[in-house]
Structures are given as structure tokens and as C-alpha cells.
Design an enzyme around this catalytic site. Structure first.
Site, short mmCIF file in Angstrom:
data_model
loop_
_atom_site.label_atom_id
_atom_site.label_comp_id
_atom_site.label_asym_id
_atom_site.label_seq_id
_atom_site.Cartn_x
_atom_site.Cartn_y
_atom_site.Cartn_z
N SER A 166 1.09 -0.92 0.06
CA SER A 166 0.32 0.39 0.43
C SER A 166 1.25 1.42 -0.23
O SER A 166 1.68 1.42 -0.86
CB SER A 166 -0.66 -0.37 1.47
OG SER A 166 -2.01 1.14 1.33
N LYS A 218 -18.53 17.98 3.38
CA LYS A 218 -18.14 18.14 4.62
C LYS A 218 -17.28 17.18 5.24
O LYS A 218 -16.80 16.46 5.55
CB LYS A 218 -18.40 19.68 4.76
CG LYS A 218 -17.49 19.57 6.37
CD LYS A 218 -15.90 19.80 6.43
CE LYS A 218 -14.98 20.17 7.63
NZ LYS A 218 -13.77 20.42 7.54
#
Length: 331
Positions: A166, A218
Site C-alpha cells: 500500500s 464536508k
């Protein structure tokens, strides 16, 4: 008789308290003394390290006369090396042990900044990397630090002895060459996001949770509020966007890979990763660095940071708690 027993127990308790207080005071004084140490750069000559190790072994297995001859040759080699004035190319070795937040980037950036002051295009930077990945922005910054080496025209080699998955592979793919031990874990080009939700727990206890945001996106998923299908879909979109950025980054630095084949979130052992062109050579860092000492001056560069007092007192416990909180806050 009972009175004497009680007196003895009381004295034993007082002694235990005094010992405990003494240990705490001693620990505090040690930490206070060490806290005066400033951050500093530490350099280790790996040529000398390997040669000294060889001499120690030879002293044990060689006849005395033959070892004296070997020691004489070693001293002559060292004198010749000193007179050469550093004519040989140099290899600067860095160690990156990555946690979920990529906190080692704080030292990495200082080490690279120091190396760039002296390195030239005849030199090489070797990063011995170990990481199972972590948060995107932390490993993005770490990869950017390695890109600084490439941008200065200096050869960059990354060696993976155990794992570069990753975010760890995001860093590794920046290198000119990636080396890996046969059973090192490579890949896992994917993105994951997870968090607990305490909404039902709070609701069952008649506890209200209110969250007010400005801006439609948000916040997608929330820890304490009720998550909707729309929230989950938005979160999936965010993960997909991040995955696309990850794939693009790997494709730019490793154009030889089939990105659609390897960007599935899977990981491979290095011997398999070689076939997928995720790595270039199967070799351990020990072999590579030992070979490098025959042709170059090899230096291990480590930036020693002063640890915060809480970390000195409680070790990795505070770091784990901070990491847990950070992961909840980011997602």
C-alpha cells in the site's frame, strides 16, 4: 505478638512505597537528563563495519601468523582509502520503518536534506524500506521526499526485506530500481476506510448527537450520528477517487506494469512480484550493501530525533492511542 506483626507489615508497606517513589524519581531524572540532547545526524561507515566484522571472524579461525598478514593488508587498504580523499562514489543508506501514520517521514526529510547538500550524480541513495502502509497524506509526503532524490539526478534504490505494501509500495515505486528479498510482501495497491459507529449505542441510552456542517460534502460517514446510504455512497466515491490517484502515481513511476492487473488490492511475494514487474531484482539488503562496499564508500545516515517526554515514559502506548484517534478523525 500481633502488635509486632502489624508494625512489620506497616514497615514493609512503607518500604514498598519508598522503593516505588525512588524508581519514579530516578526515571524522571534520567528522562530529564536525556531530554537535553538535541536532534542530530548520525553517520556510520559501513565499509569499516563489514571489514571489522570480517577481521573478528578471521582472528578466530586463522593461524596467528596468517591473521597478522591479513591485518597488515587491512591497514594498508585503510591508508590507501584515506589518501584517495573520497574519490570513489558514495552510497548513502537510509532506513525507513513505517507505521500507519508514516511518522518516520520526520527523520526521512532531514536525512535527505542533509544528503542533498553533498551528493552528486555519481552517488546513490539506498532506502531499506519496511511498511505495511497507512494514511494517504503521510505516505504521500514520504514518497515526495524520495522524489527529491530523483529530481536532483541522484540514483535512488529501494530495498524491501520484509514488506512494502500500500503506502509502502507508493514510496518504493518512486525508485530507479526496487530490490526485494524472495518472500518480501509487495503490492496491495488499494484503498481502505473503516470506522466504528456508536449511533445505536447512544440511541438506546437516550443520548442525542448533533453535528452541523457547512458544505454538502464536508462529512460523509460519522462515528456517532446515523449514517445513510447517501453517506456510504459518498464515502465509496472518496475511496475510488483516492484509488485512482494511487493507480496514476504508480503508472507514472512504473510504466512497465499492467496497472489494471496489479491495482486490485492484492499483495504478492517478491518472486511473484518480479513477474508482474513490481520489483526489478530479487536480493536482500545485506547482499546489496556488502557488494556496494567493494566499489563505493557506503555510509548509513540516521537522523536521531529527541522523543517527547510522554513517549519516553510510556513507550509506544501513546503513539498507538494517537494513531487510533487520528484514524477516526480523518475518516
Amino acid at each position: 505478638m500481633e502488635f509486632l506483626t502489624e508494625i512489620g507489615l506497616l514497615m514493609a508497606q512503607m518500604l514498598a512505597v519508598l522503593i516505588t517513589v525512588g524508581i519514579l524519581v530516578a526515571g524522571f531524572l534520567i528522562i530529564r537528563a536525556r531530554s537535553t540532547q538535541e536532534d542530530h545526524l548520525q553517520i556510520k561507515d559501513l565499509n569499516q563495519k563489514f571489514q571489522h566484522m570480517g577481521l573478528v571472524l578471521k582472528s578466530a579461525i586463522m593461524p596467528g601468523k596468517k591473521f597478522k598478514q591479513e591485518l597488515k593488508r587491512y591497514k594498508e587498504t585503510e591508508k590507501s582509502r584515506a589518501k584517495s580523499g573520497g574519490d570513489k562514489p558514495r552510497v548513502f543508506v537510509l532506513q525507513f520503518d513505517g507505521d500507519i501514520r508514516a511518522t518516520a517521514v520526520a527523520s526521512l526529510r532531514e536525512e535527505i536534506s542533509a544528503i542533498l547538500q553533498v551528493a552528486n550524480d555519481q552517488d546513490e541513495v539506498v532506502v531499506v524500506l519496511e511498511s505495511g502502509g497507512g494514511i494517504v497524506h503521510g505516505y504521500g509526503l514520504a514518497a515526495s521526499q524520495l522524489q527529491r532524490v530523483r529530481d536532483h539526478g541522484i540514483k535512488l534504490t529501494v530495498i524491501v526485506d520484509k514488506v512494502a505494501a500500500s503506502g509502502g509500495y507508493m514510496m518504493a515505486c518512486v525508485a530507479d530500481n526496487i530490490l526485494a528479498a524472495p518472500f518480501a510482501i509487495i503490492g496491495s495497491i488499494g484503498v481502505i476506510g473503516q470506522l466504528p459507529n456508536f449511533h445505536r449505542f447512544l440511541k438506546n441510552r437516550d443520548i442525542d448527537f448533533e453535528q452541523i456542517t457547512a458544505g454538502e460534502y464536508k462529512r460523509s460517514l460519522t462515528i456517532f450520528g446515523e449514517n445513510t446510504d447517501k453517506d456510504r455512497e459518498r464515502f465509496r466515491e472518496e475511496l475510488e477517487e483516492t484509488h485512482q490517484l494511487f493507480k496514476t502515481f504508480v503508472r507514472e513511476h512504473r510504466p512497465q506494469v499492467d496497472i489494471d492487473k496489479i491495482a486490485t488490492g492484492e499483495h504478492w511475494y517478491a518472486s511473484q512480484a518480479l513477474e508482474l514487474k513490481l520489483v526489478d531484482v530479487i536480493k536482500t539488503s545485506d547482499d546489496y550493501l556488502a557488494e556496494a562496499t567493494a566499489q563505493a564508500d557506503v555510509y548509513q545516515v540516521t537522523y536521531q530525533r529527541k522523543k517527547p517526554v510522554l513517549e519516553k515514559l510510556f513507550g509506544s502506548t501513546v503513539s498507538r492511542l494517537t494513531t487510533w484517534y487520528s484514524s477516526l478523525r480523518d475518516y
